[in-house]
Design an enzyme around this catalytic site. Structure first.
Site, PDB file in Angstrom:
ATOM      1  N   CYS A   1       0.854  -1.192   0.000  1.00  0.00           N
ATOM      2  CA  CYS A   1       0.000   0.000   0.000  1.00  0.00           C
ATOM      3  C   CYS A   1       0.886   1.236   0.000  1.00  0.00           C
ATOM      4  CB  CYS A   1      -0.901  -0.010   1.238  1.00  0.00           C
ATOM      5  SG  CYS A   1      -2.071   1.355   1.305  1.00  0.00           S
TER       6      CYS A   1
ATOM      7  N   HIS B   1      -8.864  -4.050  -2.447  1.00  0.00           N
ATOM      8  CA  HIS B   1      -7.920  -3.302  -1.607  1.00  0.00           C
ATOM      9  C   HIS B   1      -8.362  -1.838  -1.501  1.00  0.00           C
ATOM     10  CE1 HIS B   1      -3.703  -2.225  -0.273  1.00  0.00           C
ATOM     11  NE2 HIS B   1      -4.147  -1.059  -0.709  1.00  0.00           N
ATOM     12  N   GLU B   2      -8.644  -1.220  -2.644  1.00  0.00           N
ATOM     13  CA  GLU B   2      -9.053   0.189  -2.641  1.00  0.00           C
ATOM     14  C   GLU B   2     -10.435   0.354  -2.005  1.00  0.00           C
ATOM     15  OE1 GLU B   2      -6.707   2.152  -3.134  1.00  0.00           O
ATOM     16  OE2 GLU B   2      -5.373   0.809  -4.210  1.00  0.00           O
TER      17      GLU B   2
ATOM     18  N   HIS C   1     -10.373   0.867   1.627  1.00  0.00           N
ATOM     19  CA  HIS C   1     -10.072   2.244   2.051  1.00  0.00           C
ATOM     20  C   HIS C   1     -11.353   3.064   2.236  1.00  0.00           C
ATOM     21  CE1 HIS C   1      -5.730   2.300   2.092  1.00  0.00           C
ATOM     22  NE2 HIS C   1      -5.650   1.857   0.848  1.00  0.00           N
TER      23      HIS C   1
END
Length: 177
Positions: A101, A143-144, A147
């Site tokens: 990241c 993954h994003e 966030h």
């Protein structure tokens, strides 16, 4: 004019906050943010970046898979802005693979993620997009997407034995070539 934005690091409380929905995609500040994110992810050798990583709490991220120093085996795709994204379905198969990241430099981890997902998002022109994503691109999206909820990949690692320094990860990857 578009610019590279500073990427905040783990420990900054913005990374742990839930991102807000974007209501006016046509707003000039939203369009500039998208352009800035595209430049930032490219110059940082990333394959994705979320608005919270540049201290902006909106549900926007870029998926930009391409081979680079950090991910030499990444598939090539056109960088895509995804606004108000969501996962609408996923296959049962879960694959454990490496992630890093931009907000957690120097660390990699083996993270379990769905191999195939169906997603919806609004593109930068206000059009709803529906796609099935697989493998590495599905991993980037997940993954994003994390966030957006204030999560980072370390929250998904199953064991501390699955966390490596960047140097040890690179040694492992290049030993396999």
């Amino acid at each position: 004019m578009s610019e590279k934005l500073p990427i905040i690091q783990l420990g900054n409380p913005i990374l742990r906050q839930k991102a807000e929905f974007v209501n006016n995609i046509e707003d000039k500040t939203i369009q500039k943010l998208i352009d800035d994110l595209l430049i930032t992810v490219s110059e940082a050798n990333g394959v994705g970046i979320a608005a919270p990583q540049v201290a902006v709490g909106y549900r926007i991220f870029i998926v930009a898979s391409r081979p680079n120093l950090r991910y030499p085996h990444a598939p090539l795709m056109e960088p895509t802005a995804m606004i108000n994204p969501r996962i609408v379905n996923y296959a049962d198969e879960i694959i454990k693979d490496w992630e890093g990241c931009l907000s957690i430099p120097g660390i990699r981890g083996l993270v379990p993620r769905y191999k195939t997902i169906e997603v919806e998002y609004t593109d930068r022109y206000g059009k709803l997009q529906k796609q099935e994503l697989t493998d590495f691109v599905a991993r980037i999206f997940q993954h994003e997407y994390d966030h957006m909820s204030g999560l980072v990949f370390l929250d998904r690692v199953e064991s501390t034995f699955d966390i490596f320094t960047e140097q040890e990860y690179q040694n492992l990857v290049f030993d396999r070539l």
